[in-house]
Design a protein around this motif. Structure first.
Motif, PDB file in Angstrom:
ATOM      1  N   ASN A 149       0.825  -1.204   0.000  1.00 30.14           N
ATOM      2  CA  ASN A 149       0.000   0.000   0.000  1.00 30.14           C
ATOM      3  C   ASN A 149       0.859   1.254   0.000  1.00 30.14           C
ATOM      4  O   ASN A 149       0.562   2.235  -0.691  1.00 30.14           O
ATOM      5  N   ALA A 150       1.911   1.246   0.810  1.00 33.21           N
ATOM      6  CA  ALA A 150       2.813   2.393   0.852  1.00 33.21           C
ATOM      7  C   ALA A 150       3.449   2.625  -0.516  1.00 33.21           C
ATOM      8  O   ALA A 150       3.624   3.770  -0.948  1.00 33.21           O
ATOM      9  N   GLY A 151       3.803   1.542  -1.199  1.00 31.91           N
ATOM     10  CA  GLY A 151       4.366   1.674  -2.536  1.00 31.91           C
ATOM     11  C   GLY A 151       3.392   2.295  -3.512  1.00 31.91           C
ATOM     12  O   GLY A 151       3.753   3.154  -4.324  1.00 31.91           O
ATOM     13  N   VAL A 152       2.116   1.881  -3.423  1.00 40.86           N
ATOM     14  CA  VAL A 152       1.100   2.450  -4.310  1.00 40.86           C
ATOM     15  C   VAL A 152       0.901   3.935  -4.028  1.00 40.86           C
ATOM     16  O   VAL A 152       0.781   4.751  -4.942  1.00 40.86           O
ATOM     17  N   ARG A 153       0.879   4.307  -2.753  1.00 38.79           N
ATOM     18  CA  ARG A 153       0.708   5.721  -2.408  1.00 38.79           C
ATOM     19  C   ARG A 153       1.859   6.573  -2.933  1.00 38.79           C
ATOM     20  O   ARG A 153       1.667   7.737  -3.306  1.00 38.79           O
ATOM     21  N   ALA A 154       3.040   5.999  -2.974  1.00 36.47           N
ATOM     22  CA  ALA A 154       4.209   6.749  -3.453  1.00 36.47           C
ATOM     23  C   ALA A 154       4.308   6.778  -4.978  1.00 36.47           C
ATOM     24  O   ALA A 154       5.052   7.591  -5.530  1.00 36.47           O
ATOM     25  N   ALA A 155       3.573   5.921  -5.650  1.00 35.02           N
ATOM     26  CA  ALA A 155       3.683   5.794  -7.109  1.00 35.02           C
ATOM     27  C   ALA A 155       3.086   7.014  -7.805  1.00 35.02           C
ATOM     28  O   ALA A 155       1.992   7.472  -7.458  1.00 35.02           O
ATOM     29  N   ARG A 156       3.774   7.482  -8.830  1.00 34.94           N
ATOM     30  CA  ARG A 156       3.292   8.627  -9.604  1.00 34.94           C
ATOM     31  C   ARG A 156       2.349   8.204 -10.716  1.00 34.94           C
ATOM     32  O   ARG A 156       1.568   9.022 -11.205  1.00 34.94           O
ATOM     33  N   TYR A 157       2.417   6.950 -11.133  1.00 40.39           N
ATOM     34  CA  TYR A 157       1.703   6.521 -12.334  1.00 40.39           C
ATOM     35  C   TYR A 157       0.588   5.551 -11.982  1.00 40.39           C
ATOM     36  O   TYR A 157       0.600   4.901 -10.935  1.00 40.39           O
ATOM     37  N   ASP A 158      -0.395   5.454 -12.866  1.00 38.96           N
ATOM     38  CA  ASP A 158      -1.580   4.644 -12.601  1.00 38.96           C
ATOM     39  C   ASP A 158      -1.437   3.199 -13.054  1.00 38.96           C
ATOM     40  O   ASP A 158      -2.258   2.360 -12.686  1.00 38.96           O
ATOM     41  N   HIS A 159      -0.437   2.903 -13.875  1.00 43.44           N
ATOM     42  CA  HIS A 159      -0.148   1.523 -14.239  1.00 43.44           C
ATOM     43  C   HIS A 159       0.903   0.992 -13.265  1.00 43.44           C
ATOM     44  O   HIS A 159       2.032   1.497 -13.210  1.00 43.44           O
ATOM     45  N   LEU A 160       0.514  -0.008 -12.476  1.00 44.45           N
ATOM     46  CA  LEU A 160       1.352  -0.524 -11.397  1.00 44.45           C
ATOM     47  C   LEU A 160       1.784  -1.952 -11.698  1.00 44.45           C
ATOM     48  O   LEU A 160       0.958  -2.785 -12.086  1.00 44.45           O
ATOM     49  N   ILE A 161       3.063  -2.217 -11.521  1.00 48.35           N
ATOM     50  CA  ILE A 161       3.581  -3.576 -11.664  1.00 48.35           C
ATOM     51  C   ILE A 161       4.223  -3.972 -10.336  1.00 48.35           C
ATOM     52  O   ILE A 161       5.073  -3.257  -9.810  1.00 48.35           O
ATOM     53  N   PHE A 162       3.781  -5.106  -9.784  1.00 48.44           N
ATOM     54  CA  PHE A 162       4.334  -5.630  -8.539  1.00 48.44           C
ATOM     55  C   PHE A 162       5.265  -6.796  -8.867  1.00 48.44           C
ATOM     56  O   PHE A 162       4.890  -7.719  -9.590  1.00 48.44           O
ATOM     57  N   LEU A 163       6.470  -6.727  -8.310  1.00 49.16           N
ATOM     58  CA  LEU A 163       7.460  -7.771  -8.553  1.00 49.16           C
ATOM     59  C   LEU A 163       8.139  -8.089  -7.232  1.00 49.16           C
ATOM     60  O   LEU A 163       8.717  -7.201  -6.591  1.00 49.16           O
ATOM     61  N   ASP A 164       8.044  -9.354  -6.803  1.00 47.31           N
ATOM     62  CA  ASP A 164       8.708  -9.747  -5.564  1.00 47.31           C
ATOM     63  C   ASP A 164      10.218  -9.619  -5.715  1.00 47.31           C
ATOM     64  O   ASP A 164      10.779  -9.824  -6.805  1.00 47.31           O
ATOM     65  N   VAL A 165      10.898  -9.343  -4.598  1.00 45.20           N
ATOM     66  CA  VAL A 165      12.327  -9.062  -4.650  1.00 45.20           C
ATOM     67  C   VAL A 165      13.132 -10.287  -5.084  1.00 45.20           C
ATOM     68  O   VAL A 165      14.248 -10.154  -5.603  1.00 45.20           O
ATOM     69  N   ASP A 166      12.594 -11.487  -4.893  1.00 41.57           N
ATOM     70  CA  ASP A 166      13.332 -12.680  -5.288  1.00 41.57           C
ATOM     71  C   ASP A 166      13.053 -13.092  -6.731  1.00 41.57           C
ATOM     72  O   ASP A 166      13.424 -14.182  -7.153  1.00 41.57           O
ATOM     73  N   CYS A 167      12.412 -12.203  -7.495  1.00 42.66           N
ATOM     74  CA  CYS A 167      12.092 -12.489  -8.891  1.00 42.66           C
ATOM     75  C   CYS A 167      12.949 -11.660  -9.842  1.00 42.66           C
ATOM     76  O   CYS A 167      13.216 -10.480  -9.589  1.00 42.66           O
ATOM     77  N   ILE A 168      13.356 -12.271 -10.932  1.00 38.55           N
ATOM     78  CA  ILE A 168      14.098 -11.588 -11.986  1.00 38.55           C
ATOM     79  C   ILE A 168      13.186 -11.493 -13.205  1.00 38.55           C
ATOM     80  O   ILE A 168      12.726 -12.518 -13.713  1.00 38.55           O
ATOM     81  N   PRO A 169      12.905 -10.291 -13.680  1.00 42.86           N
ATOM     82  CA  PRO A 169      12.039 -10.179 -14.855  1.00 42.86           C
ATOM     83  C   PRO A 169      12.771 -10.611 -16.118  1.00 42.86           C
ATOM     84  O   PRO A 169      13.972 -10.370 -16.272  1.00 42.86           O
ATOM     85  N   SER A 170      12.056 -11.256 -17.020  1.00 43.72           N
ATOM     86  CA  SER A 170      12.629 -11.504 -18.343  1.00 43.72           C
ATOM     87  C   SER A 170      12.788 -10.164 -19.056  1.00 43.72           C
ATOM     88  O   SER A 170      12.242  -9.131 -18.631  1.00 43.72           O
ATOM     89  N   SER A 171      13.512 -10.156 -20.145  1.00 41.18           N
ATOM     90  CA  SER A 171      13.825  -8.893 -20.821  1.00 41.18           C
ATOM     91  C   SER A 171      12.586  -8.189 -21.347  1.00 41.18           C
ATOM     92  O   SER A 171      12.569  -6.963 -21.499  1.00 41.18           O
ATOM     93  N   THR A 172      11.514  -8.933 -21.610  1.00 30.64           N
ATOM     94  CA  THR A 172      10.301  -8.329 -22.171  1.00 30.64           C
ATOM     95  C   THR A 172       9.147  -8.255 -21.161  1.00 30.64           C
ATOM     96  O   THR A 172       8.040  -7.866 -21.527  1.00 30.64           O
TER      97      THR A 172
END
Length: 218
Positions: free
Chosen positions: A72-95
């Motif tokens: 929730n704190a992260g959402v309140r701090a976000a400037r943009y309306d499109h939100l992506i949540f990624l756990d810290v133990d995850c590595i996103p693929s390039s795309t």
């Protein structure tokens, strides 16, 4: 393409965080801002970080807050309306960021990536091919064979790698910080979304969960 905020909660997982940030560094599209919600000790950022703004919030907090309250704190701090949540133990693929953001612009619901499990440790200078070689399908999330699937089985929802717009997030209240909703499991979040008629989409874009034992969904 619209801008997005990527939100990650961090509690002393500095090695995992460095690999997550390297994954974003080699991505085809970088979030306009990366919000690190620090609920542990000081965050140690690597020397080379992705292009964009990195915000660290709740730094050095003495409060023992829930994952829900941290998100929730992260959402309140976000400037943009499109939100992506990624756990810290995850590595996103390039795309991952590019594809999830593109889907979010043409849908109105939860958009989840395809988790894969890394079976061994890797260094911080990996490539996408390295990730593919050392990973396998997530044992609890069968892969889809098409680029995008509108999923009817909400029990497959995993909050470790997904996107949602701010309006849907606020409607769902999946991560409400009060006592009633603070510790909703992924299956409970999925059930709530199903009852509210919020669409659930699965993308075949991989996200690689770093080497550890994955608990079964609650």
């Amino acid at each position: 393409m619209k801008r997005c905020s990527l939100i990650t909660v961090v509690k002393d997982e500095h090695t995992h965080l460095a690999k997550l940030l390297h994954g974003l560094l080699i991505s085809t599209h970088t979030p306009a801002e990366i919000i690190l919600v620090n609920v542990g000790n000081n965050i140690a950022l690597p020397e080379v970080t992705p292009v964009g703004v990195i915000k660290v919030i709740l730094d050095n907090t003495d409060e023992d807050i829930s994952l829900a309250a941290a998100r929730n704190a992260g959402v309140r701090a976000a400037r943009y309306d499109h939100l992506i949540f990624l756990d810290v133990d995850c590595i996103p693929s390039s795309t991952f960021v590019e594809n999830i953001l593109e889907i979010m612009q043409h849908t109105d619901g939860l958009v989840m990536g395809q988790p894969r499990l890394i079976e061994e440790n890797i260094d911080n200078h990996f490539t996408e091919q390295d990730l593919l070689k050392v990973s396998k399908d997530h044992p609890e999330t069968p892969p889809i064979k098409i680029a995008l699937h509108k999923e009817d089985d909400y029990s497959l929802f995993r909050s470790l790698c997904f996107g949602v717009n701010r309006k849907r997030f606020e409607e769902l209240l999946a991560f409400d910080g009060n006592e009633e909703n603070a510790e909703l499991s992924d299956s409970e979040i999925g059930n709530r979304a199903c009852k509210m008629g919020i669409p659930f989409y699965r993308s075949n874009t991989p996200v690689y969960q770093q080497f550890k034992t994955i608990p079964s969904p609650q």
